[in-house]
Design a protein around this motif. Structure first.
Motif, short mmCIF file in Angstrom:
data_model
loop_
_atom_site.label_atom_id
_atom_site.label_comp_id
_atom_site.label_asym_id
_atom_site.label_seq_id
_atom_site.Cartn_x
_atom_site.Cartn_y
_atom_site.Cartn_z
N LEU A 406 -8.24 18.67 11.08
CA LEU A 406 -8.65 17.28 11.11
C LEU A 406 -8.16 16.61 12.39
CD1 LEU A 406 -7.78 16.34 7.41
CD2 LEU A 406 -10.03 16.97 8.32
N HIS A 407 -8.92 15.64 12.85
CA HIS A 407 -8.57 14.88 14.06
C HIS A 407 -7.85 13.60 13.67
CE1 HIS A 407 -8.95 13.02 18.01
NE2 HIS A 407 -9.39 11.94 17.40
N LEU A 408 -6.71 13.35 14.27
CA LEU A 408 -5.95 12.14 13.99
C LEU A 408 -6.34 11.03 14.98
CD1 LEU A 408 -2.43 13.77 13.52
CD2 LEU A 408 -3.94 12.92 11.72
N PRO A 409 -6.42 9.79 14.51
CA PRO A 409 -6.78 8.69 15.39
C PRO A 409 -5.57 8.13 16.16
CG PRO A 409 -6.61 7.90 13.16
CD PRO A 409 -6.35 9.38 13.10
N PHE A 410 -4.55 8.93 16.30
CA PHE A 410 -3.37 8.54 17.07
C PHE A 410 -2.77 9.82 17.64
CE2 PHE A 410 -2.66 8.47 12.47
CZ PHE A 410 -1.83 9.57 12.32
N ARG A 411 -1.89 9.68 18.58
CA ARG A 411 -1.32 10.84 19.25
C ARG A 411 0.17 10.96 18.93
NH1 ARG A 411 -3.22 14.05 23.20
NH2 ARG A 411 -1.71 15.24 24.42
N LEU A 412 0.57 12.18 18.56
CA LEU A 412 1.98 12.43 18.25
C LEU A 412 2.76 12.73 19.52
CD1 LEU A 412 0.51 12.93 15.46
CD2 LEU A 412 2.35 14.53 14.97
N ASP A 413 3.99 12.26 19.55
CA ASP A 413 4.85 12.55 20.69
C ASP A 413 5.37 13.99 20.65
OD1 ASP A 413 4.58 9.96 21.62
OD2 ASP A 413 6.32 9.24 20.49
N ALA A 414 5.55 14.53 19.43
CA ALA A 414 6.10 15.88 19.28
C ALA A 414 5.53 16.49 18.01
CB ALA A 414 7.63 15.83 19.22
N LEU A 545 0.57 1.44 -5.76
CA LEU A 545 1.28 1.16 -4.51
C LEU A 545 0.39 0.32 -3.60
CD1 LEU A 545 2.84 4.68 -3.82
CD2 LEU A 545 3.78 2.79 -5.15
N LEU A 546 0.95 -0.76 -3.12
CA LEU A 546 0.22 -1.69 -2.27
C LEU A 546 0.76 -1.61 -0.85
CD1 LEU A 546 -1.84 -4.09 -2.07
CD2 LEU A 546 0.11 -5.61 -2.50
N GLY A 547 -0.13 -1.61 0.11
CA GLY A 547 0.30 -1.62 1.51
C GLY A 547 -0.60 -0.77 2.37
N ARG A 548 0.03 0.00 3.25
CA ARG A 548 -0.68 0.90 4.16
C ARG A 548 0.26 2.04 4.50
NH1 ARG A 548 0.28 -3.93 6.49
NH2 ARG A 548 -1.88 -4.58 6.16
N PRO A 549 -0.21 3.10 5.12
CA PRO A 549 0.66 4.24 5.42
C PRO A 549 1.95 3.82 6.11
CG PRO A 549 -1.60 4.85 5.84
CD PRO A 549 -1.62 3.39 5.51
N GLY A 550 3.04 4.35 5.60
CA GLY A 550 4.35 4.04 6.16
C GLY A 550 4.99 2.79 5.61
N GLN A 768 2.35 13.55 3.89
CA GLN A 768 3.65 13.47 4.55
C GLN A 768 3.48 13.25 6.06
OE1 GLN A 768 5.15 17.23 3.21
NE2 GLN A 768 6.21 16.39 1.43
N ILE A 769 2.51 13.94 6.65
CA ILE A 769 2.23 13.74 8.08
C ILE A 769 1.79 12.31 8.34
CG2 ILE A 769 0.66 14.36 9.96
CD1 ILE A 769 2.73 16.50 9.52
N ILE A 770 0.87 11.82 7.52
CA ILE A 770 0.36 10.45 7.70
C ILE A 770 1.48 9.43 7.58
CG2 ILE A 770 -1.14 8.67 6.71
CD1 ILE A 770 -2.67 10.76 8.27
N GLU A 771 2.35 9.61 6.60
CA GLU A 771 3.44 8.64 6.40
C GLU A 771 4.38 8.60 7.60
OE1 GLU A 771 4.11 6.39 3.58
OE2 GLU A 771 1.98 6.85 3.85
N VAL A 772 4.78 9.76 8.09
CA VAL A 772 5.74 9.80 9.20
C VAL A 772 5.11 9.28 10.48
CG1 VAL A 772 7.09 11.34 10.67
CG2 VAL A 772 7.14 11.62 8.19
N THR A 773 3.90 9.70 10.76
CA THR A 773 3.27 9.27 12.02
C THR A 773 2.92 7.79 11.99
OG1 THR A 773 1.14 10.07 11.16
CG2 THR A 773 2.37 11.56 12.58
N ALA A 774 2.56 7.27 10.80
CA ALA A 774 2.23 5.84 10.72
C ALA A 774 3.43 4.98 11.06
CB ALA A 774 1.72 5.51 9.32
#
Length: 777
Positions: A406-414, A545-550, A768-774
């Protein structure tokens, strides 16, 4: 008078799925068509092209690289630039180059294409009845690749030297097998070998005699372990009740449904599916998809040749799949009936792939083995899909569809590695703007499952040329993957289980919008599942749960209750039933089911000791899990008191719903800023023997759907949220989910249900990836 057109040259870089799909041969033929010269070359993860000719031809060539790409390819032009022309006399394929690029796209395993199947049954073809026929458009990929670039020396076919005839095809750009890396024939390729228990192994029979011996065994009602693409299947005649019963007895799998592989017959290949099931058009479309998954369909009511009753006891659905390897086609064509094709493994473990392992570990299950000598580099179990709310949705990622990129709409530093949950484990490796989710690994409760888990971690990083710098894991301290993460020398990050569920649901929404907007309107995600550790150190499982990733906060839940016996509750639903009853001071007596689907042991004189332990909080944990309420309901209604597999009670309840349900009104009140639904009125209704068990099962689903709606309405009134997501294993339940969708739709809510990843714990690694990167973007 002829006009001379000036020549031009271009260097193109294409990425996406361009390796293992016959892309270079396609480029070669397209260049010939446009009268271009130059070369095409595989690099690690992309294809590089130098093409020169007249400008109009270059323009057409560039367009058709995408427009006319091979069916299995997914190319994108990453870049191109003009070059000076060089002195080329032709267009050719250059040798691959291995480098440090991290743009690798690993191809999944493909089904046997129609052209190869036609040749398979053509007596004039030199690969007639050869079980390993393939071309550039079909055959194994992920399970035989040792490393990239995808060339034969880097696959498990490296030790099979091509014969002159195959080598000629491999070198001929006009041939369909030009640079087909798994290419083989009866002269130079892998061979079958049959071994019956109690007989000495034989090495001289060859594929044809081994195939005949296997067919004879299946016709005689034997259980045969057959090596396939991503592992072994345990097989038997699916119309032979005695064989099916013996398979269940030997595998210690008394009730869990068995997948059935059906012959491909009729003009569209789907006549058998219509015979044994009452399929929806979407189910049929997925059944013939190149990934060839197991598709759950409603059982047919009438048929002259019925499947054995023991295939899916107590359920209204059956899992069907079409043959996807040449060997499967050969077996089913001659067997002329469906066969059970269930994963060859011990309960909860990954599928077995090696001859020695399968004979040693399943020697008391299988009565014969059909091996072959093409090594399987890594396991890939069959994927499973089902239809919910009008769309096909995955239950398990597997062969043909994984690794899922899958393609992420943001770029990871590491780079990050997420190790998922304890059950239905998958891995997720993320770097740059990409995330790759592994095939299904399974439950990490055995040494072999742990070994495969660690093998997959190494494989993913080696295949994609990426090394994780941090590990993301579940917050539960006793999960096997949590303990593994803590043993590494890398920095670790914990994510709470239900935050990951919410992140996975929101992550699909983010991918669809290709945008992670921290200022976007919040989303409300209902995370209903078995149990997962919450921030308050209780076992969550019925949360909103209310909110957004992270950035999630719990705004609604269900009344908590104390579970008796820890993890034993999922296999002994009577414990959850007793807990609900005792929690509200109601009497409880277990009603033993009056069918053969339940052979568990229930409390008698020991009930007083269990009650004493519950009253004093001994080995009791507090939970709000909807999954455990379903377990309790199965026992309260009398459907099931002891489960032989995870989710058995809820599956039986779903199958019981053959009439509309009537919702029991559940009180909803606010406590410490959180809306809490009280399930107490439901308990008495579920025990009311004046109401049929089918009606009570339907009422359960209607009640929980109505409770979710009431929570959603209160939260919308407070926070203005209108977008609702559904995540967690409870929403695998079609009856409940469709009831929820209907009720929410009537109130004009916008609803998100995952389509690329399962709603169950298989999505936890992605979440887990989405939560940390968000949090970091």
């Amino acid at each position: 008078m002829s006009v001379a057109f000036p020549l031009a040259a271009r260097r193109l870089i294409l990425n996406g799925r361009v390796q293992g799909v016959g892309f270079r041969p396609f480029v070669y033929r397209l260049a010939m068509e446009y009268q271009l010269v130059g070369w095409v070359m595989n690099r690690v993860g992309w294809v590089e092209i130098h093409a020169q000719g007249v400008m109009a031809a270059l323009d057409g060539f560039e367009v058709d690289l995408i427009k006319r790409a091979p069916p299995l390819a997914r190319p994108t032009i990453q870049s191109w630039r003009a070059l000076d022309c060089e002195n080329f006399g032709e267009f050719f394929i250059r040798a691959s180059i291995a480098d440090d690029c991290t743009q690798i796209h690993v191809p999944p395993d493909y089904f046997a294409c129609n052209e190869c199947v036609t040749e398979l049954f053509d007596p004039t073809d030199r690969r007639y009845r050869y079980p390993f026929i393939n071309c550039t458009q079909c055959g194994p990929r992920y399970t035989l690749i040792e490393r990239l670039p995808y060339d034969r020396p880097y696959t498990t076919m490296a030790d099979f030297a091509l014969c002159p005839a195959c080598h000629a095809q491999y070198q001929d750009p006009k041939d369909r097998r030009f640079h087909a890396q798994p290419l083989a024939c009866p002269v130079c390729g892998p061979r079958l070998r049959f071994h019956a228990i109690g007989q000495p192994p034989r090495d001289d029979d060859g594929s044809e005699l081994s195939l005949a011996a296997c067919l004879n065994a299946l016709r005689a009602g034997k259980i045969v372990a057959i090596k396939g693409i991503g592992g072994y299947h345990l097989t038997c005649d699916a119309t032979n009740q005695s064989a099916v019963t013996r398979l269940r007895d030997r595998k210690l799998r008394p009730h869990k449904p068995l997948a059935v592989m059906i012959p491909q017959t009729g003009d569209d290949g789907l006549d058998e599916a219509r015979r044994y099931a009452d399929p929806h058009p979407n189910e049929l479309a997925l059944l013939i998809d190149p990934s060839r998954p197991i598709v759950l369909m409603r059982k047919a009511c009438t048929d002259s040749l019925r499947l054995a009753a023991g295939i899916a006891p107590g359920l209204t659905e059956i899992g069907l799949m079409l043959p996807y390897s040449p060997l499967h086609h050969l077996l089913l064509r001659e067997l002329d009936r469906p066969m059970v094709a269930t994963s060859a493994n011990l309960a909860g473990e990954p599928i077995l792939t090696a001859e020695l392992d399968v004979e040693t570990r399943l020697g008391q299950v299988a009565e014969a083995f059909l091996h072959h000598d093409r090594p399987i580099r890594r396991p890939a179990d069959d994927a499973v899909w089902h239809l919910v709310a009008g769309k096909m949705r995955p239950l398990r990622l597997g062969r043909g569809g994984a690794p899922l990129e899958l393609h992420l709409p943001f770029r990871l530093d590491a780079p990050l590695l997420a190790v998922g949950a304890q059950l239905k484990t998958t891995l997720a490796l993320a770097w740059d703007e990409r995330v790759v989710i592994s095939p299904h690994i399974g439950d990490l409760g055995t040494p072999r499952a742990q070994a495969v888990f660690e093998q997959q971690i190494n494989d993913l990083q080696e295949l994609y040329g990426v090394r994780a710098t941090r590990i993301v894991h579940d917050a539960h301290p006793d999960y096997s993957n949590t303990r593994w993460a803590r043993r590494t020398a890398l920095p670790i990050i914990q994510v709470y289980h239900h935050h990951a569920h919410a992140g996975a649901v929101a992550g699909e929404m983010i991918l669809a919008d290709d945008n992670l907007d921290r200022n976007a309107a919040p989303v409300l995600v209902f995370t209903w599942d078995g149990t997962g550790l919450g921030p308050d150190r209780t076992l969550w499982g019925g949360e909103a749960l209310l909110g957004r990733p992270g950035n999630w906060r719990r705004v609604a839940t269900l009344r908590p209750f104390r579970l008796i016996g820890g993890e034993r509750v999922s296999r002994e639903p009577w414990r959850a039933a007793a807990a609900l009853a005792w929690e509200i001071g109601a009497p409880w007596t277990f009603i033993r089911p009056n069918d053969d689907n339940d052979d568990g042991v229930y409390p008698s004189q020991g009930e007083l000791l269990i009650r004493h332990a519950w009253e004093h909080g001994l080995n009791c944990l507090q939970t709000s899990a909807v999954g455990r309420i379903f377990d309790a309901a199965a026992a309260l209604i009398g459907v099931l008191g002891h489960a032989s597999f995870e989710g058995q009670g809820p599956m039986y309840l779903e199958a019981s719903c053959d009439e509309p349900g009537h919702a029991v009104v559940l009180p909803l009140s606010k406590s410490d800023g959180i809306w809490v639904t009280d399930w107490a009125p439901l308990v008495a209704h579920l025990q009311d023997i004046q109401v049929t068990s089918a009606q009570r099962a339907a009422d359960l689903h209607a009640t929980l759907a109505r409770a979710l709606l009431e929570q959603a309405l209160r939260i919308r009134a407070e926070h203005g949220v209108n977008k609702i997501g559904l995540g967690g294993g409870v929403f695998q339940n079609r009856v409940l989910t469709e009831a929820v969708v209907k009720l929410l739709g009537e109130q004009d809510f916008s609803i998100i249900i995952p389509e690329q990843l399962p709603v169950n714990d298989a999505a936890i690694s992605f979440g887990q990836i989405i939560e940390v990167t968000a949090k970091n973007n």
